[in-house]
Structure formats: C-alpha cells, structure tokens
Design a protein around this motif. Structure first.
Motif, PDB file in Angstrom:
ATOM      1  N   ALA A 109      -8.056  18.504  30.922  1.00 46.87           N
ATOM      2  CA  ALA A 109      -7.947  17.412  31.890  1.00 46.87           C
ATOM      3  C   ALA A 109      -8.221  17.908  33.308  1.00 46.87           C
ATOM      4  O   ALA A 109      -8.868  17.217  34.107  1.00 46.87           O
ATOM      5  N   GLN A 110      -7.732  19.108  33.617  1.00 44.66           N
ATOM      6  CA  GLN A 110      -8.009  19.658  34.946  1.00 44.66           C
ATOM      7  C   GLN A 110      -9.497  19.950  35.100  1.00 44.66           C
ATOM      8  O   GLN A 110     -10.077  19.683  36.164  1.00 44.66           O
ATOM      9  N   ARG A 111     -10.118  20.472  34.064  1.00 47.35           N
ATOM     10  CA  ARG A 111     -11.544  20.764  34.123  1.00 47.35           C
ATOM     11  C   ARG A 111     -12.369  19.481  34.301  1.00 47.35           C
ATOM     12  O   ARG A 111     -13.469  19.505  34.839  1.00 47.35           O
ATOM     13  N   ILE A 257      -1.521  38.089  38.739  1.00 41.12           N
ATOM     14  CA  ILE A 257      -2.534  37.060  38.960  1.00 41.12           C
ATOM     15  C   ILE A 257      -3.898  37.577  38.526  1.00 41.12           C
ATOM     16  O   ILE A 257      -4.606  36.932  37.770  1.00 41.12           O
ATOM     17  N   SER A 258      -4.253  38.778  38.980  1.00 35.86           N
ATOM     18  CA  SER A 258      -5.565  39.320  38.612  1.00 35.86           C
ATOM     19  C   SER A 258      -5.618  40.841  38.701  1.00 35.86           C
ATOM     20  O   SER A 258      -6.694  41.418  38.689  1.00 35.86           O
ATOM     21  N   THR A 259      -4.452  41.471  38.765  1.00 36.92           N
ATOM     22  CA  THR A 259      -4.396  42.914  38.960  1.00 36.92           C
ATOM     23  C   THR A 259      -3.787  43.592  37.742  1.00 36.92           C
ATOM     24  O   THR A 259      -2.638  43.326  37.392  1.00 36.92           O
ATOM     25  N   THR A 324      -5.963  27.521  36.393  1.00 33.91           N
ATOM     26  CA  THR A 324      -7.285  26.898  36.426  1.00 33.91           C
ATOM     27  C   THR A 324      -8.078  27.326  37.657  1.00 33.91           C
ATOM     28  O   THR A 324      -9.258  26.998  37.774  1.00 33.91           O
ATOM     29  N   SER A 325      -7.454  28.052  38.561  1.00 33.12           N
ATOM     30  CA  SER A 325      -8.161  28.581  39.733  1.00 33.12           C
ATOM     31  C   SER A 325      -8.649  30.011  39.498  1.00 33.12           C
ATOM     32  O   SER A 325      -9.159  30.644  40.422  1.00 33.12           O
ATOM     33  N   ASP A 326      -8.483  30.516  38.301  1.00 31.09           N
ATOM     34  CA  ASP A 326      -8.776  31.924  38.006  1.00 31.09           C
ATOM     35  C   ASP A 326      -9.834  32.036  36.910  1.00 31.09           C
ATOM     36  O   ASP A 326      -9.897  31.211  36.001  1.00 31.09           O
ATOM     37  N   ASP A 327     -10.648  33.083  37.008  1.00 32.62           N
ATOM     38  CA  ASP A 327     -11.576  33.454  35.944  1.00 32.62           C
ATOM     39  C   ASP A 327     -11.268  34.893  35.563  1.00 32.62           C
ATOM     40  O   ASP A 327     -11.657  35.834  36.249  1.00 32.62           O
TER      41      ASP A 327
END
Length: 432
Positions: A109-111, A257-259, A324-327
C-alpha cells in the motif's frame, strides 16, 4: 586567640608531634598492609581485587545465547519444553501469520502511495513470544517494530489500519506517522520517532510502579542501533541505581538502520553493556519464539519480585528493508537475505514445533494465511474510506484550557476554511 594561631603555637612548642602522627598513619596505611589486603576498599569498585600484574582488560568471556529449539523446531532439552496449552500456542502462531499478512498488504500500500510510510517485521516475528510472557497490566514502551506485541495484546486490525491511514478513528487523531501506535487500554505508550527516547522514559515509569508498590513491570523495546545513543546509557544506569522493575529488550538484528553491527560497536554485543551497569542480563536466540518466551517470563519475575532491571539481547536478522524509505541492497547482498530467510525463519521454526506436537497440519498454513489476508484487506478497505480527523484536533490535548494565543490561531484557521473551503478540501475532514 584564633584557631590557626593556637594550632601554630602548639606545633611550635611540640616540634615532633606532627612527625610522630605522620609515622603512626604511615604504619596504619602501610604499603605492606595494602598488599596483604586482597579486596579493593575504594567505594567505586567494591568487588575488585588488588593485582601486582599490570594488565589492561579488553574482553570478557562471550555471553552464551540461550536457545530452546533448533532451526527445525526440535526442543533440545526436554526440561525446556514450553508449558503452554495447544490453544495458546496456536493463537501465538496465528498472530505470527497475521502479522506477516498485514506487513505484506501495508508495505504494498505504501509503494502504491496509499499510505506515507511503513515498517515490516519480516524475519523478526518471534518477538511475539515476549508479549505472550507479559501480564496484561505491564506497561510497554516500543520503538517501531513492535506491531506483533500489540497484536498479541489485542490491538485489532481495524485499529492498525486506522492509525496507518491517520483517519478520523485513529486513536492518535492523525498526529503521528504510520506505525507510531499507542493505546491506553493496552498500556502501550505511543511510539515516537526520535531514537532511544523511550529508554529513560521506561526507567522512570518503572520507578513510579515501584513507588506505588505495584506488582507490575515495564518492558522497553529497542534495536541495537538505539543502544549507541546516550539515552540508552542514561536509562540503564538510572534503572540499575534506583532498582526499577523494567525489562530492556534489545532486538539485535545486525544492521540498525543501515549500518552493519561490525561497524556499530566493538566488544561482545549489547549484552555485555548490561553487565557493565550491574544489570541481570541474558542473550537469547531471537528467532526462537520459545527462548524469547522463557527469557521474558524469567526476566519479569526478577523485575517484579526483586525490583531490578533486566536486559535481554535477542539475536535476530532483519529480512526486510529497515523501512519503506530504505533500500537494504545498498549495504548487504540480496543473496545474504535470501539465505537467511531459508536457513532460519521464525515462522517456519514455530510451525515445525507445532507439527511435531501434532497441533498443526501441513495444509493449515495456507488456509490461515488466506483468511488473515482477507481480514487485513477488509480492515484496510474500510479505513481507506473514512475521513481525516476533525481539524479542531490540531488545537486540543496540549492545554487544559486553550490559551488566548492558541484560541486566536484557531479562529484564524476557521475563518480561512470558511472562506476557501474548496481550496482546503474541507469535505475530506470529519466535521467538528
């Protein structure tokens, strides 16, 4: 005569008195006597012992990881077999499947642009085991990946959807981002975005419970990334020194988060920090729902009966993107994620355990997943049709009585809305 003059005069008439006193003190606190004393007497380290070897400590023995069942769902020690009924176990498993279905629907739904933000729990569904071990009156401080805890405590799919849509029935009145849940009825404090702020708040709430004489505790969830924040250290130190009945539950999923964890910290994970603060600490297999359940139950007994904080470090793996803000492909390979999903899936482990007990049939999953997805979609469709919260909520719930300045602002907004109703799309909002 002044005291200083008197003291000087006495010393002048008795030139050997000060020297004699110094010799007596030296004999009493002699180096030889200190060497014979093994325990350090300084108030800051009462459990330390003297050593004649100059050695810098850089590590301790690694803290073991508690596990009840292996990746195939087999209980490794019969003494650790979960003491739950068939109905309880099946309800927990259904919640795991429902959480999975809800994550899939809301992520998509967010996408599609239908909600603004979302975070899934893929790979971390076993967290539900901690909620199953709590008392309904215990207070929960979440971070933002605790939807499974709320689901286990009775939060409905309709309430989840209303919050993510920020509609007129959202308990937060549309003031929060999606997945920032909160409910007074289930004693779940509203989630806030700033990292780790809930940790000292949880310690303070637990201290209040202790002063009340309540036989309840607080549980505070956070990730290993939050443990790098100053609030983590402040909260743990406060809880330890004041004797607060709080369970600190760290979801160490390896990436914050990404580390990657190897770039976040040195030492033996987050658990070793609990020991450093004098807190009872355990490390568990965070993909083993029964290890989590047992550890949380034991931690709750310590917290409530002894008024002590406990730290649980649950070792897991975040299969999903952070949000949803992360890849996540920017900092790990897709193959790594796929391998983890196949090698150690919390849902698959729980299902295997149920099947070995004869409490679940292989075909049941498809039926339950289909039913759960249908329920999620029905709640989703209903929430999407509702209006946004009434505009008046912008000015409520901060002051007991609205101050004059805020009242003027409210009047200005109302005038603008009355003058330009089409421009501000006032029909999209619930009426005052």
């Amino acid at each position: 005569m002044q005291a200083s003059a008197l003291f000087g005069g006495l010393c002048a008439t008795r030139p050997f008195a000060a020297a004699a006193a110094a010799r007596r003190a030296a004999r009493h606190f002699s180096t030889a006597r200190a060497q014979a004393r093994k325990k350090v007497m300084f108030p800051g380290a009462l459990t330390s012992e003297y050593s004649h070897e100059l050695r810098f400590a850089s590590s301790v023995q690694p803290i073991p990881t508690y596990q009840v069942m292996d990746t195939d769902g087999r209980v490794l020690d019969a003494a650790n077999e979960p003491q739950v009924t068939r109905e309880e176990a099946q309800a927990i498993y259904r919640n795991m499947l429902t959480l999975n279905a809800m994550d899939q629907v809301l992520y998509e739904a967010q996408r599609q642009g239908r909600i603004s933000f979302y975070m899934t729990s893929f790979g971390e569904e076993a967290l539900i085991g901690s909620a199953a071990a709590l008392d309904a009156k215990d207070m929960v401080f979440g971070q933002y990946r605790e939807a499974g805890v709320l689901l286990q405590r009775g939060f409905t799919l309709t309430q989840f959807m209303n919050q993510c849509y920020s509609n007129e029935r959202d308990l937060g009145k549309g003031r929060q981002m999606p997945i920032h849940y909160g409910t007074k009825d289930l004693r779940f404090q509203t989630i806030s975005s700033p990292l780790a702020t809930q940790i000292p708040q949880a310690a303070g709430a637990a201290y209040a419970l202790r002063r009340e004489g309540s036989k309840q505790c607080v549980i505070c969830y956070f990730g290993e990334g939050a443990a790098s924040e100053g609030d983590f250290h402040a909260g743990l130190n406060m809880a330890a020194t004041l004797g607060c009945p709080v369970i600190f539950y760290c979801r160490n999923n390896g990436y914050a988060i990404s580390t990657p964890a190897v770039e976040q910290y040195r030492g033996d994970g987050i658990a070793s920090r609990g020991i450093g603060y004098g807190i009872d600490t355990v490390r568990v297999d965070g993909n083993d729902i029964w290890a989590i359940y047992a550890a949380t139950r034991a931690a709750r007994r310590i917290a409530v009966e002894q008024n002590k904080p406990v730290l649980i470090e649950a070792m897991t793996y975040r299969v999903s993107h952070h949000s949803t803000s992360d890849d996540s492909s920017a900092y790990r390979s897709k193959k790594e994620v796929e391998d983890w999903s196949k090698r150690d899936n919390p849902i698959a482990r729980m299902r295997a355990w149920l099947e070995q007990k004869g409490w679940w049939a292989q075909g049941d999953d498809a039926e339950i997943s289909k039913s759960a997805k249908a329920e999620v979609l029905a709640a989703f469709a209903a929430a999407e049709k509702l209006k946004k919260p009434a505009i008046r909520h912008m000015f409520e719930d901060v002051y007991d009585e609205v101050p004059p300045a805020l009242a003027r602002e409210r009047a200005e907004v109302e005038a603008l809305l009355n003058k330009y109703p089409d421009y501000y799309q006032v029909n999209d909002y619930a009426r005052n």
